[in-house]
Design a protein around this motif. Structure first.
Motif, mmCIF file in Angstrom:
data_model
loop_
_atom_site.group_PDB
_atom_site.id
_atom_site.type_symbol
_atom_site.label_atom_id
_atom_site.label_comp_id
_atom_site.label_asym_id
_atom_site.label_seq_id
_atom_site.Cartn_x
_atom_site.Cartn_y
_atom_site.Cartn_z
ATOM 1 N N TYR A 111 -28.060 0.065 -12.799
ATOM 2 C CA TYR A 111 -28.693 0.754 -11.545
ATOM 3 C C TYR A 111 -29.816 -0.673 -10.618
ATOM 4 C CZ TYR A 111 -26.177 4.675 -11.905
ATOM 5 O OH TYR A 111 -25.136 5.647 -12.676
ATOM 6 N N ALA A 164 -28.284 -3.930 -9.868
ATOM 7 C CA ALA A 164 -27.519 -3.858 -8.258
ATOM 8 C C ALA A 164 -28.368 -3.388 -7.134
ATOM 9 C CB ALA A 164 -27.196 -1.784 -8.741
ATOM 10 N N TYR A 188 -22.308 -3.689 -5.683
ATOM 11 C CA TYR A 188 -21.101 -2.581 -5.357
ATOM 12 C C TYR A 188 -20.895 -2.684 -6.802
ATOM 13 C CZ TYR A 188 -16.796 -0.486 -5.219
ATOM 14 O OH TYR A 188 -15.497 0.204 -4.582
ATOM 15 N N TYR A 242 -22.526 -0.770 -9.181
ATOM 16 C CA TYR A 242 -22.993 0.514 -8.752
ATOM 17 C C TYR A 242 -21.732 1.201 -9.636
ATOM 18 C CZ TYR A 242 -27.138 0.297 -5.905
ATOM 19 O OH TYR A 242 -28.593 0.464 -5.710
ATOM 20 N N HIS A 265 -30.354 8.407 -11.025
ATOM 21 C CA HIS A 265 -29.773 7.896 -9.703
ATOM 22 C C HIS A 265 -30.408 8.174 -8.541
ATOM 23 C CE1 HIS A 265 -26.932 9.381 -12.726
ATOM 24 N NE2 HIS A 265 -25.993 8.142 -11.924
ATOM 25 N N CYS A 277 -33.993 5.401 -8.459
ATOM 26 C CA CYS A 277 -33.161 4.763 -7.459
ATOM 27 C C CYS A 277 -33.017 4.995 -5.801
ATOM 28 C CB CYS A 277 -32.021 4.499 -7.787
ATOM 29 S SG CYS A 277 -31.666 3.736 -9.161
ATOM 30 N N CYS A 282 -26.710 0.287 -0.039
ATOM 31 C CA CYS A 282 -26.957 0.916 -1.119
ATOM 32 C C CYS A 282 -26.944 1.960 -1.027
ATOM 33 C CB CYS A 282 -27.711 0.193 -1.828
ATOM 34 S SG CYS A 282 -27.310 -1.550 -1.916
ATOM 35 N N LEU A 324 -24.532 5.031 -3.316
ATOM 36 C CA LEU A 324 -25.099 6.048 -4.016
ATOM 37 C C LEU A 324 -24.337 7.496 -3.564
ATOM 38 C CD1 LEU A 324 -29.215 4.351 -4.918
ATOM 39 C CD2 LEU A 324 -27.212 4.919 -6.432
ATOM 40 N N HIS A 360 -21.971 8.993 -5.846
ATOM 41 C CA HIS A 360 -22.361 9.674 -6.721
ATOM 42 C C HIS A 360 -22.774 11.462 -6.617
ATOM 43 C CE1 HIS A 360 -25.212 11.086 -9.817
ATOM 44 N NE2 HIS A 360 -24.607 10.349 -10.929
#
Length: 461
Positions: A356, A359, A372, A375, A388, A391, A411, A415, A419
């Motif tokens: 992460y 990324a 991408y 991730y 997450h 991040c 980005c 996420l 996610h």
């Protein structure tokens, strides 16, 4: 002599009990009343007149009785008193019962004072106290009282046990049998089990010291106990969230001087020192994160110094590499940040938290294709819980400090979309990315991807 001494210890223990003390108080009071009664019964003078004539005598008797009573009370309280470690000072308490006064003196001079000297040699101000025989016997009879004694004395570490002379391998030897107890904050069962295992591996249950080699024997025993107790105390401070103090103690454990006479203990000592290295790196990590989360200005010089120290301790530590990556990003040495994450990937042992960060870095430098890919790989593998969210918070902080890095909105959108399934926030971030990308004329390909994601979100509403 041993039986007589043990009997005397039991008598002293009995005398120190509250019930015995109250009984003695009653006996003193009754003796005073009996003296007055004896004065009255052995005189033909009327009681009132007798009391008036003997007023001075009665007062003197009362004062003597009161002084005896107060002296007894003072001695009782003095004998039962407990030492108290002040505030956040660190204290060790010894509660060691002895067969004879000679052994008691040997334990004090050749063991306890040696432990204190070894601790002072490495520059630590740790208070050491010795419990009275009353409290020592009390703890030996009931180890479940240890927690209460920790609270009353505020001692971080308590050593409870017995010292006596026994025959060992056909020779007379001092047998020192000790149990250890350490005070720490609330920890889970796994950490508690690890702490117990560490204590069992460091401290021998019984140390045998031949009388013929008592000087060397006590020196070795005191060294291993001072060395081991510092390691355990450091752990207890770490578990109590006193990270800087734990770090300072463990640094001293790491560089604890080992004498030639201690070489036969090298395996045990090396094991403790290797564990200490890993713990120090964890303490450095916690201090670095604490520094990053400060409200005022971050001290990057301090962080750099801490990370340099960690690098000297272990070059193959996952947490160290992730720390390096964050630090080098903060000081804008992106090449070293990528290199640190590459190292982390080699020792991650199935933990994909590092990806992460990679990324994010790719997103930061504008390589959104690679961001991408990272991730998507991270979403399929295990990572630290709540990584997450961390991040997202990190990216939002960077966007606030560097709004020109607007591609990080892409980005964030990934996420939220892949996610969290939070399509509202995902759409919001993709729209911000498209808006700013259109103005700058950059990232045309990814703007198209962002529009496709928005269409998918809108079609599912």
């Amino acid at each position: 002599m041993t039986i007589a001494y043990e009997t005397w210890l039991k008598v002293k223990f009995l005398i120190s009990r509250k019930l015995t003390f109250i009984t003695l108080q009653i006996v003193i009071l009754l003796s005073f009343l009996m003296r007055i009664g004896f004065l009255v019964t052995n005189s033909n003078t009327p009681i009132i007149k007798l009391l008036e004539n003997s007023k001075d005598l009665i007062v003197n008797n009362f004062i003597i009785t009161l002084l005896i009573d107060l002296s007894l009370t003072f001695l009782w309280l003095f004998y039962r008193r407990l030492p108290r470690v002040k505030g956040k000072e660190i204290g060790i308490i010894f509660a060691i019962a002895n067969d004879t006064e000679y052994i008691k003196d040997k334990i004090k001079k050749d063991f306890i004072e040696q432990v204190l000297e070894q601790i002072r040699k490495i520059g630590l101000d740790i208070k050491i106290h010795v419990l009275s025989e009353y409290h020592t016997e009390k703890l030996l009879r009931n180890h479940s009282l240890l927690l209460r004694y920790h609270r009353k004395t505020n001692a971080r570490f308590i050593l409870v046990g017995k010292a006596r002379v026994r025959v060992h391998k056909k020779k007379d030897a001092y047998a020192i049998e000790l149990n250890e107890s350490v005070m720490h904050g609330n920890i889970n069962n796994e950490l508690r089990r690890e702490l117990i295992e560490d204590m069992l591996s460091i401290f021998p249950r019984i140390s045998m010291i031949n009388l013929e080699e008592e000087f060397t024997g006590f020196q070795l025993t005191s060294n291993i106990f001072s060395f081991g107790s510092l390691y355990i105390i450091g752990l207890s401070l770490l578990y109590s969230n006193r990270i800087k103090e734990a770090y300072e103690i463990h640094r001293r454990v790491l560089f604890y001087p080992i004498t030639v006479a201690q070489k036969f203990l090298s395996a045990r000592i090396d094991k403790i020192k290797n564990s200490t290295k890993q713990i120090i790196i964890e303490e450095i990590r916690l201090q670095v994160y604490e520094e990053y989360n400060k409200d005022d200005r971050i001290d990057f010089k301090k962080i750099g110094s801490l990370i340099s120290e960690a690098e000297c301790l272990n070059h193959e530590n996952y947490n160290l590499f992730t720390l390096q990556a964050i630090y080098y990003f903060k000081v804008k040495d992106l090449e070293k940040s990528f290199a640190a994450l590459h190292k982390a990937s080699r020792v991650s042992d199935g933990d994909y938290t590092w990806i992460y960060s990679e990324a994010f870095l790719y997103g930061y430098v504008g390589e959104l294709d690679k961001a991408y890919t990272c991730y998507k790989k991270g979403f399929r593998h295990n990572a630290v819980k709540n990584v997450h969210i961390q991040c997202e918070d990190f990216i939002l902080d960077v966007l606030e400090e560097e709004p020109e890095k607007y591609q990080l909105n892409y980005c964030l959108g990934l996420l939220y979309y892949f996610h969290h399934n939070d399509f509202v926030l995902a759409k919001e971030r993709f729209e911000k990315f498209i808006e700013q990308g259109m103005k700058s004329g950059e990232y045309d390909r990814y703007i198209e991807f962002a529009r496709n994601y928005i269409e998918e979100i809108e079609s599912s509403e």
